[in-house]
Design an enzyme around this catalytic site. Structure first.
Site: not given
Length: 629
Positions: A284, A370, A398
């Protein structure tokens, strides 16, 4: 942009991937450098996701270089790593209005470009969608290839494994690219891995494999033994045994920034049939020193100066609701040892960093999961602990089944700290918290609160924590009204609102963030303003009192009108046989696009001016003369 030609000589020549595919492979590293320079310059002016996009520059180039997009389908997971994809698919000129109202989205959108094959904003959907596309191609007799790009963080959810389990037995021509940039689940990338990737994806190895399968096909037991032997040999050299067990041919890991490794491997995989899995390692923030050093800080950024970077710790200004929650969490944890905190991979965004440092044994980041987060909280509650689940409104969707069946049905004392309730701005319809009041209000046993200011948010969190059942505190993105915060952990009377302004004829019933514009509109209209506080249980007595004293009630909410707080007000009036008319104001029955929050609210008529105009139109511009008794 001035001097564009001198700054981006190769990038300027690319209007779509077909132009990219005409470049000599030796030119691609230069193109990658130009794209990184463009990314940093562009995102610094608009804000957006930076570190994740810097990490996928070479991968995006290689995918569009090798595959015949858009005929070949490219499906991105989450979508916050697709800025390079947008720049290479004819939208570079529009990047100066990225995530702005009327500009291009920060995520893939099917209506925006034929290269955006699947709209996305939440994680872990790419393999399922790509598998559907690959199966559809096979059923239609088409030779197109389908590629799903998924990050290692998204693999912590359950859906990718459901898709892998299904995909491995379909024999569809599907390539899954795992972009491993954070979890360090693989050994170092080196010459051996690079060599093995080319070997296992090459035509010679796979021709030998097919010949062996054909020869051993007459003896199924020998064929199965050979397959197992191959998997275990590869498993000793690579970490991909699990994916092989799902039925995918695993390749990697390889360096995702090495175009000389990526492109030949992808070209080999393009020619293979059946489910394939390529594991790449990326970094990243690659190529921008500040983002490499702090990829979390540069994940989602506001405008900044590229030469300087983001200046941390500027301080000042009003605290955000997220900060209010984080401070309350630490204070309540000090007061009650039963408190445990859970987040589905949003510790930073939910304001839980200080809590995680102070109470590491009571902090649980369960990853992008979730459903698991909700049921995990339920299990903790069953054993006498007091779980606080910090989750964005858009992500609670979700885990809806788990909220309903595992928490509410069993009436378990779980606190839902719902951040980003209402419109969130630039991230748009995939992230707006537009539906939580609607989908929670219909669930029995739920208590639902919406704070109008910072101190009320703190008190509501305390109320929810002390309530012996499921309770949600739904607060918006950003800062509040600037109200002083009381240090005490005091609660509120359950299901009771308050009148904040006495007026005439019209009563504005404001839920949560709508109190501020309601008070401003109330001054202009001479109206009564009530801070309703609770969506469930709603203050029935207050509603009927206001209905008896006014000629028009107006409910205000930053939530979908269908099934929202206004619907609860209407239910109270209907059940009481009350004839006072009700005007419901809220979010329309459509997905609201991205843009500045205040601009969107004004466009939807939910600011002071919009409320005043709508009420006056409803009244036919008649003077408001009736005085409250």
């Amino acid at each position: 942009m001035s001097n564009t030609t001198n700054t981006y000589p190769l990038l300027d020549s690319i209007d779509d991937p077909s132009a990219l595919r005409k470049l000599d492979r030796r030119q691609l590293p230069q193109l990658a450098d130009e794209l990184r320079t463009f990314l940093v310059s562009s995102v610094a002016k608009t804000g957006g996701h930076l570190s994740s996009n810097l990490g996928t520059v070479e991968l995006t180039i290689a995918l569009h270089y090798v595959f015949d997009t858009p005929y070949d389908r490219l499906v991105w997971d989450v979508g916050h790593q697709t800025y390079v994809h947008k720049a290479l698919t004819g939208r570079r000129a529009g990047m100066d209005r990225l995530r702005m109202h009327g500009g291009i989205s920060g995520f893939p959108k099917r209506c925006e470009s034929e290269y955006d094959t699947f709209g996305v904003g939440h994680s872990s959907t790419s393999i399922s969608a790509a598998l559907g596309m690959a199966v559809a191609a096979r059923m239609k007799g088409e030779t197109r290839k389908t590629v799903a790009v998924i990050g290692d963080g998204a693999m912590s959810a359950g859906q990718p494994f459901e898709a892998l389990n299904n995909g491995g037995v379909t024999d569809a021509d599907l390539l899954v690219v795992l972009n491993d940039n954070d979890m360090s689940i693989s050994p170092p990338v080196g010459a051996l891995n690079r060599h093995l990737a080319r070997l296992f994806s090459g035509s010679t190895f796979n021709a030998a494999r097919r010949a062996g399968e054909k020869m051993l096909g007459v003896a199924p037991s020998l064929l199965e033994f050979a397959r197992r032997a191959e998997e275990h040999v590869k498993g000793m050299l690579t970490p991909g045994t699990m994916f092989e067990e799902f039925g995918f041919n695993y390749i990697g890991p390889i360096d995702g920034h090495d175009l000389d490794s990526l492109i030949p491997t992808l070209q080999n995989l393009k020619n293979l049939r059946g489910p394939q899995f390529l594991h790449i390692i990326t970094k990243k923030g690659q190529g921008y020193q500040q983002a490499e050093a702090n990829p979390i800080l540069y994940h989602g950024v506001s405008k900044f100066q590229p030469e300087v970077g983001i200046l941390e710790g500027k301080g000042g200004g009003k605290p955000t609701y997220t900060q209010i929650f984080g401070d309350w969490l630490c204070d309540m944890a000090a007061a009650d040892k039963r408190l445990v905190a859970i987040t589905p991979a949003m510790g930073e965004g939910s304001g839980m960093i200080r809590f995680a440092r102070q109470y590491p044994d009571r902090y649980f980041d369960v990853g992008i999961a979730e459903q698991h987060a909700a049921t995990f909280a339920a299990g903790l509650a069953c054993e006498g602990l007091k779980p606080v689940l910090a989750i964005y409104s858009t992500f609670l969707q979700r885990g809806y089944d788990q909220l309903l069946h595992d928490i509410a049905l069993q009436n378990l004392p779980v606190v839902l700290a719902l951040d980003r309730g209402g419109l969130v701005g630039a991230d748009g319809p995939t992230h707006h918290g537009a539906f939580d009041l609607s989908f929670m209000t219909c669930i029995p046993n739920m208590v639902i609160m919406a704070p109008a200011d910072e101190n009320e948010c703190r008190r509501m969190l305390t109320t929810a924590f002390r309530y012996d059942g499921p309770a949600a505190v739904r607060y918006p993105r950003g800062s509040g009204m600037g109200v002083a915060i009381e240090p005490e952990l005091s609660d509120l009377p359950l299901g009771k609102g308050e009148i904040r302004r006495r007026g005439r004829s019209v009563a504005l019933l404001a839920f949560g963030s709508m109190l501020a514009p309601a008070l401003a509109a109330g001054e202009e209209l001479g109206a009564t303003v009530a801070n309703m506080r609770f969506v469930k249980p709603i203050d029935r007595d207050l509603i009927l009192e206001l209905a008896a004293e006014h000629t028009l009630l107006v409910s205000l909410e930053e939530n979908a009108l269908v099934g929202g707080a206004g619907s609860e007000v209407a239910r109270v009036l209907e059940e009481a046989g009350c004839p006072t008319p009700l005007l419901r104001l809220g979010l329309p029955d459509r997905f609201v696009e991205h843009g500045d929050q205040s601009l969107l609210l004004a466009e939807l008529g939910l600011d002071r001016a919009g409320i005043v105009a709508t009420v006056r139109e409803r009244l036919g511009a008649a003077p408001l003369l009736r005085t409250v008794a």
